[in-house]
Motif scaffolding. Sequence first.
Motif, PDB file in Angstrom:
ATOM      1  N   ASP A  27     -12.212   7.945  17.976  1.00 27.75           N
ATOM      2  CA  ASP A  27     -12.371   6.597  17.427  1.00 27.75           C
ATOM      3  C   ASP A  27     -11.072   5.799  17.549  1.00 27.75           C
ATOM      4  OD1 ASP A  27     -14.981   7.164  16.797  1.00 27.75           O
ATOM      5  OD2 ASP A  27     -14.653   7.339  14.629  1.00 27.75           O
ATOM      6  N   CYS A  28      -9.958   6.469  17.318  1.00 28.68           N
ATOM      7  CA  CYS A  28      -8.652   5.807  17.413  1.00 28.68           C
ATOM      8  C   CYS A  28      -8.369   5.383  18.850  1.00 28.68           C
ATOM      9  CB  CYS A  28      -7.567   6.746  16.891  1.00 28.68           C
ATOM     10  SG  CYS A  28      -6.008   5.941  16.474  1.00 28.68           S
ATOM     11  N   GLY A 212       1.952  10.438   8.225  1.00 26.32           N
ATOM     12  CA  GLY A 212       1.215  10.410   6.970  1.00 26.32           C
ATOM     13  C   GLY A 212       1.391   9.109   6.218  1.00 26.32           C
ATOM     14  N   GLN A 213       1.692   9.212   4.928  1.00 27.89           N
ATOM     15  CA  GLN A 213       1.837   8.026   4.094  1.00 27.89           C
ATOM     16  C   GLN A 213       3.046   7.185   4.478  1.00 27.89           C
ATOM     17  OE1 GLN A 213      -0.332   6.748   1.839  1.00 27.89           O
ATOM     18  NE2 GLN A 213      -1.693   8.374   2.566  1.00 27.89           N
ATOM     19  N   ASN A 214       3.979   7.761   5.246  1.00 25.21           N
ATOM     20  CA  ASN A 214       5.117   6.981   5.740  1.00 25.21           C
ATOM     21  C   ASN A 214       4.720   6.049   6.873  1.00 25.21           C
ATOM     22  OD1 ASN A 214       7.226   7.817   4.031  1.00 25.21           O
ATOM     23  ND2 ASN A 214       7.481   9.711   5.200  1.00 25.21           N
ATOM     24  N   GLY A 269      -7.055  10.981  12.387  1.00 20.14           N
ATOM     25  CA  GLY A 269      -8.296  11.749  12.302  1.00 20.14           C
ATOM     26  C   GLY A 269      -8.992  11.484  10.997  1.00 20.14           C
ATOM     27  N   TYR A 270     -10.114  12.146  10.803  1.00 26.35           N
ATOM     28  CA  TYR A 270     -10.759  12.181   9.503  1.00 26.35           C
ATOM     29  C   TYR A 270     -10.429  13.543   8.897  1.00 26.35           C
ATOM     30  CZ  TYR A 270     -13.226   8.244  11.545  1.00 26.35           C
ATOM     31  OH  TYR A 270     -13.513   7.044  12.157  1.00 26.35           O
ATOM     32  N   HIS A 294      -5.487   7.721   6.950  1.00 29.65           N
ATOM     33  CA  HIS A 294      -4.528   6.630   6.755  1.00 29.65           C
ATOM     34  C   HIS A 294      -3.840   6.292   8.078  1.00 29.65           C
ATOM     35  CE1 HIS A 294      -1.298   4.213   5.043  1.00 29.65           C
ATOM     36  NE2 HIS A 294      -0.441   4.994   5.681  1.00 29.65           N
ATOM     37  N   GLU A 295      -3.435   7.318   8.836  1.00 36.40           N
ATOM     38  CA  GLU A 295      -2.803   7.066  10.137  1.00 36.40           C
ATOM     39  C   GLU A 295      -3.776   6.373  11.082  1.00 36.40           C
ATOM     40  OE1 GLU A 295      -0.477   9.886  12.188  1.00 36.40           O
ATOM     41  OE2 GLU A 295       0.491  10.700  10.403  1.00 36.40           O
TER      42      GLU A 295
END
Length: 321
Positions: A27-28, A212-214, A269-270, A294-295
């Motif tokens: 998907d990405c 990740g969250q970064n 990814g999921y 999130h990525e």
Amino acid sequence: MPQPKVKLVVTGDDFGYCDRRNRGIVDCFLSGGISNVSLLVNATSAEDAAELAKRHHIPIGLHANLSEGLPVSPDLEGSSLLNKDGVFHGKMGFRKVLQSGKLNMSEVETELRAQVKRFRDLTGHLPAHMDGHQHVHVLPEVREVFAQVLSDFGIMFTRVPVEPGLHSCTSLPSHLLDFYTQVEQDALQSVEVFRRHGIRWPDVYLGLSTMGQNMSVPNLKRALAYTLVSRTSLKSNGFTTPPHIVRNNDISTSDSDQPITAELMVHPGYPSHPQQGGCGQGPDDFSQSLDRQHELETLTNPSLLVFYQQQNIHLCAFKDL
């Protein structure tokens, strides 16, 4: 079309880890967020991933794995690569065994060659590039074997994880920064080995500071800013990456008419479901985390894609360098 300022390879690592990671990575790619993938051939969904890459014409390389799950080679029973349960030692466990001097490099070579052949069986061709899962390919001794295997198979490209601006990134916890600093030191010492074997890599590497969250659009723009100023730095000798990486890489050039080349390592990814996926031991916390989605969402954010256009950053694959 004008010549791009930057040729950017955005590589989605861990392709094949599980069906949900595969679907998210595809998907990405279809949304323009990544341009390249790196396949774990010992992962549970590797065959599905190879088929998806063929179906969607996704450029694909090998994410060589010596640290997580089960080996590909059938000839490693009792190997120094494996723990008492018959699986790889893990990210830090692999490093501890290596440091103890107990890791047999002929067994490392056997497994790397088996993974290249497994990649060829799955995809029908050799990988255009090959890097190491959890950066094992730049570790002492391993890098010599890794470089020889690449050279023998004619695999031209690898990854040198030295990220400009890493040490000015204030969002990284100290334990991660310590690990990334060691990765960087190992990578710097790998440069001479890779160059001696005729292996190439992009001018700039990014991705440690944006995992990740970064990962956010502002943080990606901050990281990409180091790539955008690379040409000025090259011409003024105020290198954003160490001079021996930039100068001695066959891809790089100080010619202002040529684009700077870069790789951005990402993990979209999921999130994996518990007990579904992995490399023979089930998925780890990293893969089950919402950070993966999130990525994906950040990489496909329309404002980031517009930024690429505005800055004349062209997403491509290693084969386009």
